[in-house]
Design a protein around this motif. Structure first.
Motif, PDB file in Angstrom:
ATOM      1  N   UNK A  35       0.828  -1.205   0.000  1.00  0.00           N
ATOM      2  CA  UNK A  35       0.000   0.000   0.000  1.00  0.00           C
ATOM      3  C   UNK A  35       0.865   1.259   0.000  1.00  0.00           C
ATOM      4  N   UNK A  36       1.982   1.227   0.695  1.00  0.00           N
ATOM      5  CA  UNK A  36       2.855   2.390   0.735  1.00  0.00           C
ATOM      6  C   UNK A  36       3.561   2.604  -0.605  1.00  0.00           C
ATOM      7  N   UNK A  37       3.914   1.531  -1.297  1.00  0.00           N
ATOM      8  CA  UNK A  37       4.553   1.658  -2.614  1.00  0.00           C
ATOM      9  C   UNK A  37       3.600   2.324  -3.595  1.00  0.00           C
ATOM     10  N   UNK A  38       2.317   2.005  -3.503  1.00  0.00           N
ATOM     11  CA  UNK A  38       1.329   2.552  -4.428  1.00  0.00           C
ATOM     12  C   UNK A  38       0.736   3.878  -3.969  1.00  0.00           C
ATOM     13  N   UNK A  39       1.203   4.420  -2.842  1.00  0.00           N
ATOM     14  CA  UNK A  39       0.635   5.674  -2.350  1.00  0.00           C
ATOM     15  C   UNK A  39       1.037   6.841  -3.249  1.00  0.00           C
ATOM     16  N   UNK A  40       0.284   7.905  -3.172  1.00  0.00           N
ATOM     17  CA  UNK A  40       0.507   9.071  -4.016  1.00  0.00           C
ATOM     18  C   UNK A  40       1.870   9.720  -3.748  1.00  0.00           C
ATOM     19  N   UNK A  41       2.307   9.689  -2.497  1.00  0.00           N
ATOM     20  CA  UNK A  41       3.556  10.358  -2.125  1.00  0.00           C
ATOM     21  C   UNK A  41       4.779   9.697  -2.771  1.00  0.00           C
ATOM     22  N   UNK A  42       4.775   8.372  -2.874  1.00  0.00           N
ATOM     23  CA  UNK A  42       5.945   7.654  -3.379  1.00  0.00           C
ATOM     24  C   UNK A  42       5.730   7.043  -4.763  1.00  0.00           C
ATOM     25  N   UNK A  44       5.869   8.288  -7.830  1.00  0.00           N
ATOM     26  CA  UNK A  44       6.837   8.679  -8.851  1.00  0.00           C
ATOM     27  C   UNK A  44       8.246   8.859  -8.305  1.00  0.00           C
ATOM     28  N   UNK A  45       8.496   8.366  -7.111  1.00  0.00           N
ATOM     29  CA  UNK A  45       9.822   8.460  -6.500  1.00  0.00           C
ATOM     30  C   UNK A  45      10.780   7.500  -7.226  1.00  0.00           C
ATOM     31  N   UNK A  46      11.966   7.952  -7.613  1.00  0.00           N
ATOM     32  CA  UNK A  46      12.879   7.054  -8.320  1.00  0.00           C
ATOM     33  C   UNK A  46      13.383   5.892  -7.466  1.00  0.00           C
ATOM     34  N   UNK A  54       8.913  -2.269 -13.626  1.00  0.00           N
ATOM     35  CA  UNK A  54       8.213  -2.057 -14.890  1.00  0.00           C
ATOM     36  C   UNK A  54       6.810  -1.527 -14.771  1.00  0.00           C
ATOM     37  N   UNK A  55       6.349  -1.229 -13.560  1.00  0.00           N
ATOM     38  CA  UNK A  55       5.031  -0.622 -13.415  1.00  0.00           C
ATOM     39  C   UNK A  55       5.078   0.803 -13.943  1.00  0.00           C
ATOM     40  N   UNK A  56       4.002   1.246 -14.520  1.00  0.00           N
ATOM     41  CA  UNK A  56       3.966   2.611 -15.046  1.00  0.00           C
ATOM     42  C   UNK A  56       3.745   3.611 -13.903  1.00  0.00           C
ATOM     43  N   UNK A  57       4.367   4.759 -14.046  1.00  0.00           N
ATOM     44  CA  UNK A  57       4.160   5.839 -13.085  1.00  0.00           C
ATOM     45  C   UNK A  57       2.832   6.512 -13.390  1.00  0.00           C
ATOM     46  N   UNK A  58       2.140   6.903 -12.342  1.00  0.00           N
ATOM     47  CA  UNK A  58       0.820   7.536 -12.526  1.00  0.00           C
ATOM     48  C   UNK A  58       0.956   9.020 -12.487  1.00  0.00           C
TER      49      UNK A  58
END
Length: 58
Positions: A35-42, A44-46, A54-58
Motif C-alpha cells: 500500500x505504501x509503494x502505491x501511495x501518491x507520495x511515493x 513517482x519516487x525514483x 516495470x510498473x507505469x508511473x501515474x
C-alpha cells in the motif's frame, strides 16, 4: 539411548500461537508495504521498486 523417548516434549502445540502471530504480522507488513509503494507520495519516487519492476508511473 537416542531416538524417540517415551515422554516426548511438545514443540508445535505450545509454539502454535507464536507461529500464527508471526504469520499474521508477516502478512500485514507485506500488505502495508504494498500500500505504501502505491501511495501518491511515493508513486513517482525514483527509489520506488515498483518503477524498477516495470510498473507505469501515474
Amino acid at each position: 539411548m537416542f531416538g524417540l523417548r517415551k515422554f516426548n516434549a511438545p514443540v508445535l502445540k505450545p509454539a502454535g500461537p507464536f507461529i500464527a502471530g508471526g504469520l499474521t504480522v508477516f502478512y500485514l507488513v507485506a500488505k502495508l508495504q504494498g500500500a505504501m509503494i502505491d501511495s501518491e507520495e511515493y508513486r513517482n519516487d525514483p527509489r520506488n521498486p515498483a518503477l524498477a519492476a516495470g510498473k507505469k508511473a501515474h
